[in-house]
Every structure is written in C-alpha cells, then in structure tokens.
Scaffold this active site. Structure first.
Site, short mmCIF file in Angstrom:
data_model
loop_
_atom_site.label_atom_id
_atom_site.label_comp_id
_atom_site.label_asym_id
_atom_site.label_seq_id
_atom_site.Cartn_x
_atom_site.Cartn_y
_atom_site.Cartn_z
N ASN A 48 3.22 2.63 3.04
CA ASN A 48 4.66 2.76 2.86
C ASN A 48 5.15 4.09 3.44
OD1 ASN A 48 4.76 0.32 1.50
ND2 ASN A 48 4.80 1.24 -0.53
N ASP B 115 8.32 -3.49 -0.94
CA ASP B 115 7.80 -2.14 -1.13
C ASP B 115 8.31 -1.16 -0.10
OD1 ASP B 115 6.44 -3.57 -3.00
OD2 ASP B 115 4.45 -2.86 -2.44
N ARG C 50 -3.81 5.46 -10.31
CA ARG C 50 -4.28 4.10 -10.56
C ARG C 50 -5.39 4.20 -11.60
NH1 ARG C 50 -0.38 3.82 -7.85
NH2 ARG C 50 0.05 2.47 -6.06
N LYS D 85 8.96 14.42 -9.16
CA LYS D 85 9.95 13.35 -9.27
C LYS D 85 10.33 13.19 -10.74
CE LYS D 85 6.67 11.41 -7.02
NZ LYS D 85 5.68 10.47 -6.42
N LEU D 86 11.63 13.25 -11.00
CA LEU D 86 12.13 13.16 -12.37
C LEU D 86 12.92 11.88 -12.61
CD1 LEU D 86 13.34 16.87 -12.73
CD2 LEU D 86 11.15 15.88 -13.49
N GLY E 282 0.84 -1.19 0.00
CA GLY E 282 0.00 0.00 0.00
C GLY E 282 0.88 1.24 0.00
N GLY F 103 16.62 13.15 -10.88
CA GLY F 103 16.51 13.87 -9.63
C GLY F 103 15.11 14.37 -9.39
N ASP G 85 7.39 6.28 -3.06
CA ASP G 85 6.98 6.42 -1.66
C ASP G 85 8.18 6.77 -0.79
OD1 ASP G 85 4.42 5.63 -2.50
OD2 ASP G 85 4.88 3.52 -2.15
#
Length: 329
Positions: free
Chosen positions: A44, A306, A175, A233-234, A40, A238, A270
């Site tokens: 996380n 995870d 999702r 987030k790349l 999940g 980075g 996460d």
C-alpha cells in the site's frame, strides 16, 4: 526521463497477497461472490509513493501461480519496479479474504499465508539490491513476524540502508497473532525502530510496544534509543511529531481532517504513512508532513479497498489547494 534500468530510489519489502473482498455484507461463510484485489501494508505504501511520482522498488517473493502473476502485473501497472520480486516455484502466493463491513466498521479478515512464498524470504533475496542508489527504505513490523528468514532480511535491509546513508521509515504495523509472544514482538520491533529515522506507530501500537500511555512518553522512548523523529497517529484527533527541527528538538500536533463518509478503514494508516514520507522526501516541514498524512489518511477511508483511495500527484495537489496546508514559515 529515467531509463528503465535506473535502480529504484525508494524501496519497500514484505508480503503482497491476493485479496478477495466480499461483494455483499455478511459473514464470509455466507458470501458466494468476491472481487479480486491485492493486499499488504507494505505494498500500500509503495503504491502510494509511486502514485506521487517516486521511483519505487518492491522486494518480495510470490508463488509461480496465477495469484503471483496477478500481483506482479498489478504492481507493475501501478508503476512499481519489480526487479527484486522473485518467482518461487516451490511455495504458493498468500491469500486473504475480507468481509464487506457496514457503516465504516473494521471488516473481518481471514488470512491464508502460512508457508507462503513471501514467508521464505531471506537476506539472500536482497543480494542484487543496489543500496548505493537508494534514497529511502520503508520497513514495517510485518516481515519480521512472518518467519526467522524474513526477520533476518529485515535486519539486513535496515543495516544496509543505514550503511548506504538512505533515510529509513518504520511503521510497526502490529500483527500480534504472528508472534510467539508480546515480549518477543516488542523487543524485536523496538530494536528495529531504533535503527530507523522516522518511526510511525499508532497510539495503541506505541502503548503496547513500550508500556507507556502518553504519546509524548512514547516519542521520547524511541528518540532516546536512536530514532530521529517519531510521528504518532492519533486517529480522528490527528497526529503528533517529536524530533529535530532546525537543529533542535521540537514537538507539534496537527489536528485531523474529517472524512465526508467512512467507507473502509483498512489502509488509513498506510495512507497516513504515504503522506508523511512523501512530504518529508519532498523537503516539506514536519508540520506540513503531518497535515499531508492526515489528508491522505482521510481520503483513503472514503473509498472501498486498501489502496484504492491513495491519490496520484495531480489529485493530491487538488486536495492541498482546497485545504490550506499549515506551514512553519
């Protein structure tokens, strides 16, 4: 030392599932043996923040079954406050099965969550939450995709946290298969992001939600709608920050950190969220927050599972001592 009765300062909500990870590579249809874990995105992040010393609460439902008891026991062992975790005698705990991928590839995952206990969450399940004691709420785009009741709960949590003056982080965690359409997904999640302080999309997620291509334009999209900061987030390149620093809007980029070996990519985003949120709650600068996010994200992919790679505070301090943390001072 805090009393066990002290309400959590950080709260997350959503669905935790019992996960079965294949012990050997191959298609799930060919696998005979699995290892049991929990899964999940929301849990996380909750576990990661608890490992770093935060008093974290978890709001959800699990079935009154062995899988639900396993989830509760595991989360409590990780230090989560489960006073808001409800036993549902009428609906089962969700399950997920995960292939063991090779060479760091994204593993195939199959879910069995339709009609799960968590999908029957509603605002009534938050009736006992002490929002006045809350410092931070972490939300994602997964609960609003599960059911109308979960969507109402998401709106309720965002509104109550904002009224209480708590900071809010929002990770879209797309999702698409759980939504009726991309348009419904984008409209809903963009509106929820606008109610949040820190919005944390991946670049591809931001592109899909906004229809814009560059990380700068995606950040502007959310800032114009009310977010205080956007952290994108790349991947290996980075991460990017755009928001208010020292009373004025600034933007910055922090390069990624190489992983010695990529074992399991699930949970990397996460881990990044854990790093960013924990650093901002610690009073660190945005540059330091992005660096910690990159650091924990890189750490997470080097371990199978995870959340198994999420560090405790002592391990994080070791990592930060080994890798110079950039500062604005």
């Amino acid at each position: 030392m805090r009393s066990p009765d002290t309400p959590p300062e950080v709260l997350a909500f959503g669905e935790a599932m019992t996960m079965f990870v294949a012990e050997h590579q191959g298609e799930l249809s060919d696998v005979e043996h699995f290892q049991r874990r929990i899964a999940g995105a929301d849990t996380n992040v909750a576990i990661g923040l608890a490992r770093l010393g935060r008093r974290v609460g978890w709001l959800s439902r699990v079935g009154n079954d062995g899988f639900g008891r396993y989830i509760r026991r595991t989360l409590e062992a990780e230090g989560l406050d489960c006073r808001y975790l409800i036993n549902d005698p009428e609906h089962p705990t969700g399950l997920v099965f995960k292939e063991r991928a090779a060479d760091g590839a994204d593993p195939h995952v199959e879910y069995f969550r339709r009609g799960s206990a968590a999908s029957h969450l509603s605002p009534d399940d938050a009736a006992a939450v002490d929002f006045g004691a809350l410092r931070h709420l972490h939300a994602t785009g997964i609960p609003p995709a599960l059911s109308p009741g979960c969507r109402e709960l998401s709106w309720h949590m965002l509104d109550k946290a904002r009224e209480a003056g708590a900071s809010i982080s929002f990770d879209p965690n797309l999702r698409p298969s759980l939504w009726d359409s991309d348009a419904e997904m984008a409209t809903t999640l963009n509106a929820m992001a606008a109610k949040s302080d820190w919005v944390l999309p991946g670049l591809a997620e931001g592109q899909r939600l906004t229809g814009l291509s560059s990380h700068q334009d995606i950040a502007d999209f959310y800032l114009e709608r009310g977010a205080k900061a956007v952290i994108i987030k790349l991947g290996p390149e980075g991460s990017y920050y755009r928001g208010v620093i020292g009373g004025r809007e600034q933007s910055l980029m922090v390069p990624g950190l190489p992983a010695a070996e990529v074992v399991d990519t699930v949970g990397a985003g996460d881990g990044f969220a854990v790093g960013v949120i924990s650093a901002l709650l610690d009073g660190r600068s945005p540059r330091e927050a992005l660096h910690r996010g990159n650091l924990i994200g890189a750490e997470a992919v080097q371990v199978r599972g995870d959340m198994e790679g999420l560090p405790h505070r002592a391990r994080l301090e070791q990592l930060e001592a080994l890798i110079d943390t950039p500062t604005d001072r």
